[in-house]
Design a protein around this motif. Structure first.
Motif, PDB file in Angstrom:
ATOM      1  N   LEU A   1       0.874  -1.171   0.000  1.00 25.78           N
ATOM      2  CA  LEU A   1       0.000   0.000   0.000  1.00 25.78           C
ATOM      3  C   LEU A   1       0.912   1.222   0.000  1.00 25.78           C
ATOM      4  CD1 LEU A   1      -2.808   1.297   0.292  1.00 25.78           C
ATOM      5  CD2 LEU A   1      -2.549   1.063   2.761  1.00 25.78           C
ATOM      6  N   VAL A   2       0.801   2.045  -1.032  1.00 27.31           N
ATOM      7  CA  VAL A   2       1.653   3.228  -1.181  1.00 27.31           C
ATOM      8  C   VAL A   2       0.811   4.459  -0.887  1.00 27.31           C
ATOM      9  CG1 VAL A   2       3.106   4.559  -2.762  1.00 27.31           C
ATOM     10  CG2 VAL A   2       3.005   2.063  -2.965  1.00 27.31           C
ATOM     11  N   ARG A   3       1.323   5.307   0.035  1.00 26.73           N
ATOM     12  CA  ARG A   3       0.613   6.528   0.399  1.00 26.73           C
ATOM     13  C   ARG A   3       1.578   7.698   0.440  1.00 26.73           C
ATOM     14  NH1 ARG A   3      -2.228   4.005   5.608  1.00 26.73           N
ATOM     15  NH2 ARG A   3      -0.364   2.773   5.512  1.00 26.73           N
ATOM     16  N   GLU A   4       1.086   8.861   0.045  1.00 29.41           N
ATOM     17  CA  GLU A   4       1.858  10.093   0.209  1.00 29.41           C
ATOM     18  C   GLU A   4       1.845  10.418   1.703  1.00 29.41           C
ATOM     19  OE1 GLU A   4       3.533  11.858  -2.212  1.00 29.41           O
ATOM     20  OE2 GLU A   4       2.935  10.226  -3.545  1.00 29.41           O
ATOM     21  N   ALA A   5       2.947  10.950   2.200  1.00 25.55           N
ATOM     22  CA  ALA A   5       3.045  11.225   3.631  1.00 25.55           C
ATOM     23  C   ALA A   5       3.652  12.598   3.859  1.00 25.55           C
ATOM     24  CB  ALA A   5       3.904  10.165   4.313  1.00 25.55           C
ATOM     25  N   THR A   6       3.330  13.179   4.994  1.00 36.04           N
ATOM     26  CA  THR A   6       3.914  14.438   5.429  1.00 36.04           C
ATOM     27  C   THR A   6       4.524  14.212   6.794  1.00 36.04           C
ATOM     28  OG1 THR A   6       2.211  15.685   4.266  1.00 36.04           O
ATOM     29  CG2 THR A   6       3.434  16.859   5.971  1.00 36.04           C
ATOM     30  N   ILE A   7       5.785  14.568   6.950  1.00 29.83           N
ATOM     31  CA  ILE A   7       6.442  14.437   8.240  1.00 29.83           C
ATOM     32  C   ILE A   7       5.966  15.580   9.120  1.00 29.83           C
ATOM     33  CG2 ILE A   7       8.651  14.446   9.447  1.00 29.83           C
ATOM     34  CD1 ILE A   7       9.833  13.223   6.847  1.00 29.83           C
ATOM     35  N   VAL A   8       5.319  15.244  10.223  1.00 26.08           N
ATOM     36  CA  VAL A   8       4.782  16.235  11.140  1.00 26.08           C
ATOM     37  C   VAL A   8       5.809  16.572  12.219  1.00 26.08           C
ATOM     38  CG1 VAL A   8       2.935  16.710  12.798  1.00 26.08           C
ATOM     39  CG2 VAL A   8       2.435  15.455  10.697  1.00 26.08           C
ATOM     40  N   GLY A   9       6.567  15.591  12.633  1.00 23.82           N
ATOM     41  CA  GLY A   9       7.593  15.791  13.639  1.00 23.82           C
ATOM     42  C   GLY A   9       8.724  14.807  13.440  1.00 23.82           C
TER      43      GLY A   9
END
Length: 154
Positions: free
Chosen positions: A138-146
């Protein structure tokens, strides 16, 4: 006219209103004093534009009998990365106790993940990955929050 800079502040304060991603975002406009034409603006020389990073999270669970072999293939990818040292690529892989593998890939948006996918060890890893999986990737775009000392900030 004063020069202005825009700052973005993100907060997870539960008492403040949230955006669609669940975080509060404030846009703060800061005015800088006007300098006569031709004078150097020292704050400009210290600001370096940050590369736009594309971050993806890939997760899958392997069949129990294929987990050790999958881990060996992943280890070979990291060995080749250590030798090649591609610029603009950050890569992390975790193996969970249920033989789920989680890959976090961050790459310069201009380069994409091509530095990773061009590695011979990565191509070997990809060959037969679906046969090793009990659940497909499962491939998802991600944003590093911390991030605290897990990912290089340099």
């Amino acid at each position: 006219m004063a020069e202005r800079a825009t700052l973005l502040w993100i907060s997870n304060d539960p008492l403040l209103p949230k955006n669609k991603a669940g975080c509060l975002r404030h846009k703060i406009i800061v005015s800088r004093p006007h300098l006569p034409e031709g004078l150097e603006r020292p704050w400009r020389s210290r600001i370096e534009p940050r590369e736009t990073m594309m971050t993806r999270l890939i997760s899958y669970r392997t069949k129990p009998e294929a987990a050790a072999g999958n881990a060996e293939l992943v280890t070979a990818v990291f060995a080749e990365l250590k030798d090649v040292k591609p610029a603009g690529l950050r890569y992390l892989t975790l193996r969970l106790d249920d033989d789920t593998f989680v890959h976090l890939v961050a790459a310069d948006a201009a380069e994409g993940t091509s530095a990773l996918t061009q590695l011979a060890a990565f191509q070997t890893f990809q060959h037969g990955v679906r046969e090793r999986c009990a659940e497909p990737p499962l491939v998802r775009e991600a944003t590093i929050v911390g991030n605290y000392r897990m990912l290089d900030e340099g």
